[in-house]
Design a protein around this motif. Structure first.
Motif, PDB file in Angstrom:
ATOM      1  N   TYR A 187      53.807  52.378 -88.192  1.00 40.92           N
ATOM      2  CA  TYR A 187      53.584  51.478 -87.065  1.00 40.92           C
ATOM      3  C   TYR A 187      53.186  50.093 -87.554  1.00 40.92           C
ATOM      4  N   ARG A 227      58.055  53.390 -71.283  1.00 41.09           N
ATOM      5  CA  ARG A 227      58.587  54.369 -72.227  1.00 41.09           C
ATOM      6  C   ARG A 227      60.028  53.989 -72.532  1.00 41.09           C
ATOM      7  N   GLN A 241      56.591  55.445 -76.612  1.00 40.89           N
ATOM      8  CA  GLN A 241      55.654  55.366 -75.503  1.00 40.89           C
ATOM      9  C   GLN A 241      54.711  54.202 -75.762  1.00 40.89           C
ATOM     10  N   SER A 243      52.081  50.708 -68.781  1.00 38.43           N
ATOM     11  CA  SER A 243      52.813  51.497 -69.765  1.00 38.43           C
ATOM     12  C   SER A 243      54.307  51.449 -69.493  1.00 38.43           C
ATOM     13  N   THR A 275      55.716  58.799 -89.592  1.00 36.27           N
ATOM     14  CA  THR A 275      55.747  57.617 -88.740  1.00 36.27           C
ATOM     15  C   THR A 275      55.123  56.414 -89.432  1.00 36.27           C
ATOM     16  N   ASP A 294      59.480  63.445 -89.735  1.00 42.22           N
ATOM     17  CA  ASP A 294      58.469  63.068 -88.749  1.00 42.22           C
ATOM     18  C   ASP A 294      57.344  62.223 -89.332  1.00 42.22           C
ATOM     19  N   ARG A 337      48.200  52.058 -79.661  1.00 46.59           N
ATOM     20  CA  ARG A 337      48.742  51.822 -78.311  1.00 46.59           C
ATOM     21  C   ARG A 337      50.120  52.441 -78.126  1.00 46.59           C
ATOM     22  N   LYS A 367      49.578  49.988 -83.489  1.00 47.46           N
ATOM     23  CA  LYS A 367      48.691  51.120 -83.790  1.00 47.46           C
ATOM     24  C   LYS A 367      47.660  51.327 -82.683  1.00 47.46           C
ATOM     25  N   THR A 395      53.299  55.122 -79.354  1.00 43.56           N
ATOM     26  CA  THR A 395      53.571  56.382 -80.036  1.00 43.56           C
ATOM     27  C   THR A 395      55.074  56.588 -80.108  1.00 43.56           C
ATOM     28  N   SER A 451      58.257  59.104 -81.175  1.00 48.68           N
ATOM     29  CA  SER A 451      58.587  60.511 -81.370  1.00 48.68           C
ATOM     30  C   SER A 451      60.100  60.660 -81.362  1.00 48.68           C
ATOM     31  N   ALA A 481      57.851  50.371 -84.799  1.00 47.67           N
ATOM     32  CA  ALA A 481      57.523  51.727 -85.234  1.00 47.67           C
ATOM     33  C   ALA A 481      58.780  52.407 -85.733  1.00 47.67           C
TER      34      ALA A 481
END
Length: 123
Positions: free
Chosen positions: A59, A19, A81, A17, A57, A55, A66, A64, A68, A70, A49
């Motif tokens: 993708y 970020r 993320q 992962s 969203t 808000d 996997r 999609k 996110t 924000s 994304a």
């Protein structure tokens, strides 16, 4: 003008992962959309994304489930993320900001890009 500062890229093994964060600063009246695009060598830039001021969203199919996205409206930041990373996610990632900016009057819908941050996923 609006400046975008990106952070969080790096090298990660497949399945790992990362970020990514992007902070916008400058004479911002309102941010309409923020998002992330990526561009691999020899390929066109593609949307990963996006997130609107409401808000909402959007993708890419590849993201999609996997990734996110924000945002923190109070700090004009957007975060991506990224989980379960794959070697094909290796790319330069660019932050996008569509904003209304304050000059003598409000100029609406201007688009700004960050300088990019590199994400490398090893197999």
């Amino acid at each position: 003008q609006v400046q975008l500062v990106e952070s969080g890229g790096g090298l990660v093994q497949a399945g790992g992962s990362l970020r990514l964060s992007c902070a916008a600063s400058g004479p911002i009246f309102r941010i309409n959309v923020m998002g992330w695009y990526r561009q691999a060598p020899g390929k066109e830039r593609e949307m990963v994304a996006t997130i609107t001021s409401a808000d909402t969203t959007n993708y890419a199919d590849s993201a999609k489930g996997r990734f996110t996205i924000s945002r923190d409206n109070g700090y004009n930041t957007v975060t991506l993320q990224m989980n379960s990373l794959k070697p094909e996610d290796t790319s330069a990632y660019f932050c996008l900001c569509n904003a209304d900016i304050k000059t003598i009057w409000v100029r609406r819908g201007l688009v700004y890009w960050g300088n990019g941050t590199l994400v490398t996923v090893s197999s």
